[in-house]
Design an enzyme around this catalytic site. Structure first.
Site, PDB file in Angstrom:
ATOM      1  N   GLY A  32       0.843  -1.185   0.000  1.00  0.00           N
ATOM      2  CA  GLY A  32       0.000   0.000   0.000  1.00  0.00           C
ATOM      3  C   GLY A  32       0.880   1.237   0.000  1.00  0.00           C
ATOM      4  N   GLY A  33       0.257   2.368  -0.034  1.00  0.00           N
ATOM      5  CA  GLY A  33       0.984   3.631  -0.007  1.00  0.00           C
ATOM      6  C   GLY A  33       1.444   3.976   1.401  1.00  0.00           C
ATOM      7  N   LYS A  82      -1.078  -0.308   6.193  1.00  0.00           N
ATOM      8  CA  LYS A  82      -0.568  -1.634   5.872  1.00  0.00           C
ATOM      9  C   LYS A  82       0.127  -2.311   7.057  1.00  0.00           C
ATOM     10  CE  LYS A  82       3.400   0.376   3.439  1.00  0.00           C
ATOM     11  NZ  LYS A  82       3.034   1.762   3.739  1.00  0.00           N
ATOM     12  N   HIS A 138       4.805   2.128  16.630  1.00  0.00           N
ATOM     13  CA  HIS A 138       4.699   0.743  16.148  1.00  0.00           C
ATOM     14  C   HIS A 138       4.910  -0.225  17.302  1.00  0.00           C
ATOM     15  CE1 HIS A 138       4.713   0.608  11.593  1.00  0.00           C
ATOM     16  NE2 HIS A 138       4.693   1.893  11.842  1.00  0.00           N
ATOM     17  N   GLU A 177      15.981  -6.228  14.901  1.00  0.00           N
ATOM     18  CA  GLU A 177      16.197  -5.058  14.058  1.00  0.00           C
ATOM     19  C   GLU A 177      17.340  -5.384  13.116  1.00  0.00           C
ATOM     20  OE1 GLU A 177      16.833  -2.241  17.206  1.00  0.00           O
ATOM     21  OE2 GLU A 177      14.761  -1.527  17.049  1.00  0.00           O
TER      22      GLU A 177
END
Length: 181
Positions: free
Chosen positions: A7-8, A13, A48, A60
């Site tokens: 998605g953008g 998303k 997030h 990470e």
């Protein structure tokens, strides 16, 4: 099963991918490709992190996703967020001269990295998040175009091998490949 969520920017998303991962199992490994280099990015990362269950693991890794996954242990699912940042990290390692002189070599190298990653992901429950490069205009500089071309190739490769592909726009997911259910 490999699921691709695209998605953008700010389409929802990542949130959808996180919800999907919750449905897969309790033991989810979240693989973050972004590096919080400034205060604003640190805030994004924190948002997030706050959305994710505390029981999820975290790795990470900016460049070598295969190695990170190989040493990650056993999980119900892997959620990799995101392939656009992973690709950008590789672009940012290039010298200005190599960007200027690139004749498709970088795109081909990313295609090889993607194939190796997908081989690693086979037979796993994995959700990959990416940005859809086709939703914006053509970048105004060589580095931007190199990134767009490489990510476009990465996205097409992953979508081809994925069992499901989801497009998220305005927070609404739409399945564009695979069987519902």
């Amino acid at each position: 099963m490999i699921r691709l969520v695209t998605g953008g920017v700010r389409s929802g998303k990542s949130r959808f991918a996180e919800e999907t991962a919750r449905d897969v199992g309790e033991k989810v490994l979240y693989v973050a490709t972004g590096v919080p280099g400034d205060e604003e990015m640190q805030e994004r990362v924190a948002r997030h992190r706050d959305r994710r269950p505390r029981s999820w693991g975290l790795v990470e890794e900016e460049w070598d996703l295969e190695a990170a996954l190989a040493r990650s242990g056993e999980w119900d699912a892997w959620l990799i967020d995101d392939l656009g940042t992973w690709t950008a990290n590789h672009v940012m390692r290039l010298s200005e001269e190599s960007i200027r002189e690139d004749q498709g070599g970088f795109e081909a190298e990313m295609a090889k990295k993607t194939d190796r990653l997908l081989d690693t992901l086979q037979d796993q429950e994995v959700i990959l998040v990416t940005a859809e490069t086709g939703l914006g205009g053509v970048a105004m500089n060589r580095m931007g175009r190199l990134f767009q071309d490489a990510l476009g190739t990465v996205n097409q490769q992953v979508a081809q091998r994925a069992d499901e592909v989801w497009l998220v726009a305005c927070g609404i997911p739409c399945q564009i490949k695979g069987v519902d259910g």
